[in-house]
Design a protein around this motif. Structure first.
Motif, short mmCIF file in Angstrom:
data_model
loop_
_atom_site.label_atom_id
_atom_site.label_comp_id
_atom_site.label_asym_id
_atom_site.label_seq_id
_atom_site.Cartn_x
_atom_site.Cartn_y
_atom_site.Cartn_z
N ALA A 194 40.86 49.29 33.79
CA ALA A 194 42.37 49.59 33.43
C ALA A 194 43.34 48.56 33.26
N LEU A 195 43.19 47.55 34.31
CA LEU A 195 43.72 46.35 34.27
C LEU A 195 43.70 45.37 33.37
N VAL A 196 42.28 45.49 32.65
CA VAL A 196 42.12 44.55 31.50
C VAL A 196 42.69 45.23 30.22
N ARG A 197 42.83 46.50 30.00
CA ARG A 197 43.59 47.11 29.10
C ARG A 197 44.87 46.66 28.93
N GLN A 198 45.56 46.64 30.17
CA GLN A 198 46.96 46.24 30.25
C GLN A 198 47.26 44.88 30.25
N GLY A 199 46.16 43.80 29.80
CA GLY A 199 46.63 42.60 29.61
C GLY A 199 46.23 41.69 30.66
N PHE A 200 45.71 42.22 31.79
CA PHE A 200 45.52 41.22 33.02
C PHE A 200 44.13 40.50 32.67
N ALA A 201 44.06 39.36 33.29
CA ALA A 201 42.94 38.62 33.22
C ALA A 201 42.21 38.74 34.72
N LEU A 202 40.93 38.67 34.71
CA LEU A 202 40.01 38.89 35.86
C LEU A 202 39.73 37.38 36.56
N VAL A 203 40.42 36.86 37.57
CA VAL A 203 40.50 35.66 37.94
C VAL A 203 38.93 35.49 38.81
N ALA A 204 38.74 36.61 39.80
CA ALA A 204 37.81 36.62 40.49
C ALA A 204 37.39 38.10 40.53
N PRO A 205 35.98 38.55 41.37
CA PRO A 205 35.82 39.86 41.47
C PRO A 205 36.91 40.83 41.84
N GLY A 206 37.75 40.35 42.68
CA GLY A 206 38.64 41.15 43.48
C GLY A 206 40.07 40.77 43.19
N LEU A 207 40.44 40.03 41.98
CA LEU A 207 41.48 39.74 41.77
C LEU A 207 42.01 39.63 40.30
N ALA A 208 43.10 40.17 39.90
CA ALA A 208 43.43 39.85 38.38
C ALA A 208 45.03 39.23 38.45
N MET A 209 45.31 38.73 37.31
CA MET A 209 46.74 38.47 37.08
C MET A 209 47.15 38.51 35.67
N ALA A 210 48.56 38.84 35.50
CA ALA A 210 49.25 38.94 34.21
C ALA A 210 50.49 38.36 34.49
N PRO A 211 51.16 37.75 33.34
CA PRO A 211 52.66 37.21 33.28
C PRO A 211 53.48 38.48 33.65
N LEU A 212 54.52 38.08 34.31
CA LEU A 212 55.53 39.08 34.45
C LEU A 212 56.77 38.64 34.06
N GLY A 213 57.41 39.80 33.37
CA GLY A 213 58.80 39.44 32.87
C GLY A 213 59.99 39.67 33.82
N GLU A 214 61.09 39.14 33.57
CA GLU A 214 62.28 39.07 34.59
C GLU A 214 62.86 40.51 34.90
N ARG A 221 56.63 33.74 36.24
CA ARG A 221 56.49 34.61 37.16
C ARG A 221 55.09 35.26 36.73
N TRP A 222 54.24 35.63 37.97
CA TRP A 222 52.95 36.43 37.77
C TRP A 222 52.96 37.57 38.58
N ARG A 223 52.24 38.63 38.15
CA ARG A 223 51.75 39.75 38.83
C ARG A 223 50.32 39.63 39.02
N LEU A 224 50.09 39.65 40.60
CA LEU A 224 48.89 39.64 41.06
C LEU A 224 48.28 40.93 41.42
N ALA A 225 46.96 41.28 41.12
CA ALA A 225 46.32 42.74 41.53
C ALA A 225 45.19 42.47 42.35
N PHE A 226 45.26 42.88 43.50
CA PHE A 226 44.18 42.79 44.51
C PHE A 226 43.36 43.92 44.49
N LEU A 227 42.32 44.19 44.18
CA LEU A 227 41.46 45.22 44.12
C LEU A 227 40.66 45.59 45.35
#
Length: 313
Positions: free
Chosen positions: A145-165, A126-132
């Motif tokens: 803040a998202l990068v510090r929390q382990g998110f990858a910047l996929v596009a200028p307004g979109l980041a994603m990170a693996p989501l636990g159960e 599962r993934w968590r997507l963050a729309f800026l």
């Protein structure tokens, strides 16, 4: 010119009786000038926070001296940290004491799991997507803040990170950022490890973890091959291990094994940090019990956080 609180290149390192202490000092001072304020933050977070958060400046200077920082450098670093709102200082008669500010203490507790307690576990894909938000002054802060929390910047307004159960990020970090909308998704593509290598800066981190393993394997061998370091030398080895590992752990996105190379060096690095930390912990704590002073005399005993650090995996 060194930054405020940095150690000048001409500084003389303390004489080290134990080989492990000498090797740990070599690792710390390989990067010149060493950032004294950062090393002092490590000392507070690792040694002082579990014991009430406050220490006499003289005791702090003794600790720092075992790592090659003289008293003047420590005073300058404390001034910088106080100006930044991380340290609070009080004076009682001729004695000065320093403690973490409430905000710094909260930050210490927030990042501690990333340093001391991360354990890999199965990942359900599962993934968590963050729309800026598309515009506004808050977007740069939200992205950082998202990068510090382990998110990858996929596009200028979109980041994603693996989501636990459990609904939290796989890394255990709490996603906190303004100007963000969240969406959870499932079903990773078969090529997810290739995507991860492109989205997260894993190559540089792998190299740094490999260097950590090389450096501190030599320190561990020095501990194993002779009498274990005692007193303030054991404390210096402990601080050096945590300081160097902390730098890497706070950069690590802490991804599931499914997204990492099979020979990912973060695993042996964490295991080595835990083993070496455990080898010197008792002697380091004994020095703090015996020598370090707080406003009320001896430092209070450590709280239960100490026993939960670097759990066996």
């Amino acid at each position: 010119m060194p930054e405020r609180g940095d150690l000048p290149e001409a500084a003389v390192l303390p004489a080290a009786r134990h080989p492990a202490h000498a090797l740990a000092l070599e690792v710390l001072h390989r990067r010149t000038p060493i950032r004294a304020w950062s090393l002092i933050v490590t000392m507070f977070g690792d040694c002082i926070s579990p014991r009430g958060g406050s220490i006499g400046v003289g005791s702090l200077q003794d600790m720092a001296g075992s790592l090659g920082l003289d008293a003047g450098v420590v005073r300058t670093a404390l001034t910088r940290l106080a100006a930044d709102g991380l340290i609070e200082r009080i004076r009682v008669g001729r004695n000065s004491f320093a403690s973490l500010s409430p905000a710094a203490e909260a930050d210490t507790r927030r990042v501690a799991p990333q340093i001391y307690r991360f354990v890999e576990r199965p990942w359900a894909g599962r993934w968590r997507l963050a729309f800026l938000a598309p515009a506004g002054d808050a977007i740069a802060a939200a992205r950082a803040a998202l990068v510090r929390q382990g998110f990858a910047l996929v596009a200028p307004g979109l980041a994603m990170a693996p989501l636990g159960e459990d609904g939290r990020l796989y890394s255990g970090r709490l996603p906190e950022a303004g100007a963000v909308a969240w969406l959870d998704a499932a079903g990773p593509p078969a090529e997810a490890p290739l995507y991860a290598a492109g989205l997260w800066p894993l190559a540089g981190l792998a190299q740094a973890y490999g260097q950590f393993v090389a450096d501190f394997s030599a320190v561990e061998a020095a501990v194993t091959d002779g009498p274990e370091p005692a007193g303030i030398e054991a404390l210096a080895v402990r601080i050096a291990v945590v300081h160097e590992f902390r730098r890497l752990a706070l950069r690590d996105p802490l991804l599931p094994a499914d997204l990492l190379p099979a020979d990912w060096p973060g695993r042996p690095a964490r295991a080595l940090a835990g083993r070496l930390y455990g080898r010197v912990l008792a002697a380091a704590e004994a020095w703090l019990d015996r020598e370090a002073k707080s406003l009320d005399g001896a430092l209070p005993p450590p709280d239960d956080r100490l026993a939960r650090r670097f759990p066996p995996v």
